[in-house]
Design a protein around this motif. Sequence first.
Motif, PDB file in Angstrom:
ATOM      1  N   ASP A 107       0.855  -1.177   0.000  1.00 17.99           N
ATOM      2  CA  ASP A 107       0.000   0.000   0.000  1.00 17.99           C
ATOM      3  C   ASP A 107       0.893   1.229   0.000  1.00 17.99           C
ATOM      4  O   ASP A 107       1.456   1.612   1.022  1.00 17.99           O
ATOM      5  CB  ASP A 107      -0.899  -0.012   1.228  1.00 17.99           C
ATOM      6  CG  ASP A 107      -1.894   1.142   1.257  1.00 17.99           C
ATOM      7  OD1 ASP A 107      -1.684   2.142   0.544  1.00 17.99           O
ATOM      8  OD2 ASP A 107      -2.873   1.042   2.011  1.00 17.99           O
ATOM      9  N   TYR A 108       1.047   1.848  -1.176  1.00 17.74           N
ATOM     10  CA  TYR A 108       1.937   2.994  -1.317  1.00 17.74           C
ATOM     11  C   TYR A 108       1.535   4.117  -0.358  1.00 17.74           C
ATOM     12  O   TYR A 108       2.390   4.743   0.256  1.00 17.74           O
ATOM     13  CB  TYR A 108       1.942   3.513  -2.755  1.00 17.74           C
ATOM     14  CG  TYR A 108       2.658   4.833  -2.879  1.00 17.74           C
ATOM     15  CD1 TYR A 108       4.044   4.872  -2.927  1.00 17.74           C
ATOM     16  CD2 TYR A 108       1.957   6.032  -2.894  1.00 17.74           C
ATOM     17  CE1 TYR A 108       4.717   6.077  -3.000  1.00 17.74           C
ATOM     18  CE2 TYR A 108       2.624   7.244  -2.966  1.00 17.74           C
ATOM     19  CZ  TYR A 108       4.001   7.258  -3.022  1.00 17.74           C
ATOM     20  OH  TYR A 108       4.661   8.456  -3.081  1.00 17.74           O
ATOM     21  N   THR A 109       0.251   4.379  -0.231  1.00 18.12           N
ATOM     22  CA  THR A 109      -0.218   5.474   0.616  1.00 18.12           C
ATOM     23  C   THR A 109       0.190   5.234   2.070  1.00 18.12           C
ATOM     24  O   THR A 109       0.675   6.146   2.744  1.00 18.12           O
ATOM     25  CB  THR A 109      -1.742   5.633   0.504  1.00 18.12           C
ATOM     26  OG1 THR A 109      -2.072   5.851  -0.873  1.00 18.12           O
ATOM     27  CG2 THR A 109      -2.237   6.786   1.341  1.00 18.12           C
ATOM     28  N   GLU A 110       0.035   4.012   2.548  1.00 16.80           N
ATOM     29  CA  GLU A 110       0.429   3.690   3.921  1.00 16.80           C
ATOM     30  C   GLU A 110       1.942   3.837   4.083  1.00 16.80           C
ATOM     31  O   GLU A 110       2.424   4.385   5.071  1.00 16.80           O
ATOM     32  CB  GLU A 110      -0.001   2.269   4.263  1.00 16.80           C
ATOM     33  CG  GLU A 110       0.314   1.866   5.682  1.00 16.80           C
ATOM     34  CD  GLU A 110      -0.162   0.457   5.991  1.00 16.80           C
ATOM     35  OE1 GLU A 110       0.528  -0.207   6.776  1.00 16.80           O
ATOM     36  OE2 GLU A 110      -1.195   0.031   5.453  1.00 16.80           O
ATOM     37  N   ASP A 137       4.924  11.270   7.385  1.00 10.39           N
ATOM     38  CA  ASP A 137       3.912  11.962   8.187  1.00 10.39           C
ATOM     39  C   ASP A 137       4.492  12.781   9.332  1.00 10.39           C
ATOM     40  O   ASP A 137       3.891  13.748   9.772  1.00 10.39           O
ATOM     41  CB  ASP A 137       2.884  10.975   8.737  1.00 10.39           C
ATOM     42  CG  ASP A 137       1.599  10.965   7.916  1.00 10.39           C
ATOM     43  OD1 ASP A 137       1.551  11.654   6.877  1.00 10.39           O
ATOM     44  OD2 ASP A 137       0.657  10.276   8.319  1.00 10.39           O
ATOM     45  N   ARG A 184       3.964   5.751   2.355  1.00  9.46           N
ATOM     46  CA  ARG A 184       4.292   7.167   2.301  1.00  9.46           C
ATOM     47  C   ARG A 184       4.004   7.828   3.644  1.00  9.46           C
ATOM     48  O   ARG A 184       4.797   8.623   4.152  1.00  9.46           O
ATOM     49  CB  ARG A 184       3.505   7.872   1.193  1.00  9.46           C
ATOM     50  CG  ARG A 184       3.884   9.337   1.026  1.00  9.46           C
ATOM     51  CD  ARG A 184       2.897  10.082   0.154  1.00  9.46           C
ATOM     52  NE  ARG A 184       1.517   9.919   0.535  1.00  9.46           N
ATOM     53  CZ  ARG A 184       0.921  10.530   1.549  1.00  9.46           C
ATOM     54  NH1 ARG A 184       1.577  11.342   2.326  1.00  9.46           N
ATOM     55  NH2 ARG A 184      -0.356  10.343   1.811  1.00  9.46           N
ATOM     56  N   ARG A 185       2.879   7.493   4.235  1.00  6.81           N
ATOM     57  CA  ARG A 185       2.538   8.054   5.549  1.00  6.81           C
ATOM     58  C   ARG A 185       3.561   7.641   6.602  1.00  6.81           C
ATOM     59  O   ARG A 185       3.976   8.446   7.422  1.00  6.81           O
ATOM     60  CB  ARG A 185       1.140   7.616   5.969  1.00  6.81           C
ATOM     61  CG  ARG A 185       0.053   8.319   5.223  1.00  6.81           C
ATOM     62  CD  ARG A 185      -1.316   7.902   5.710  1.00  6.81           C
ATOM     63  NE  ARG A 185      -2.330   8.522   4.891  1.00  6.81           N
ATOM     64  CZ  ARG A 185      -3.446   7.927   4.514  1.00  6.81           C
ATOM     65  NH1 ARG A 185      -3.713   6.694   4.924  1.00  6.81           N
ATOM     66  NH2 ARG A 185      -4.312   8.542   3.752  1.00  6.81           N
TER      67      ARG A 185
END
Length: 68
Positions: free
Chosen positions: A37-40, A47, A42-43
């Motif tokens: 999961d790229y979004t996870e 973040d 990245r976070r």
Amino acid sequence: MKSTNMIMSDGMNCLIKNLGVLETEIFISNLIREPFDYTEWRRDQFDDLSLEELNAQAVEYSLKNNTT
């Protein structure tokens, strides 16, 4: 805007340049085999950074790697 084929070619060239052929193959094999999961990701990576910190890191990377 680049075509999908051009983006894929640029991405492969970038991976091979930075990892070498064997490690690129290992990276792609793992990426395909394991759910990602790229979004996870990245976070998890970014973040905790403020926008200013993220920008400073991007500028530093750009200068270090001679990108435009």
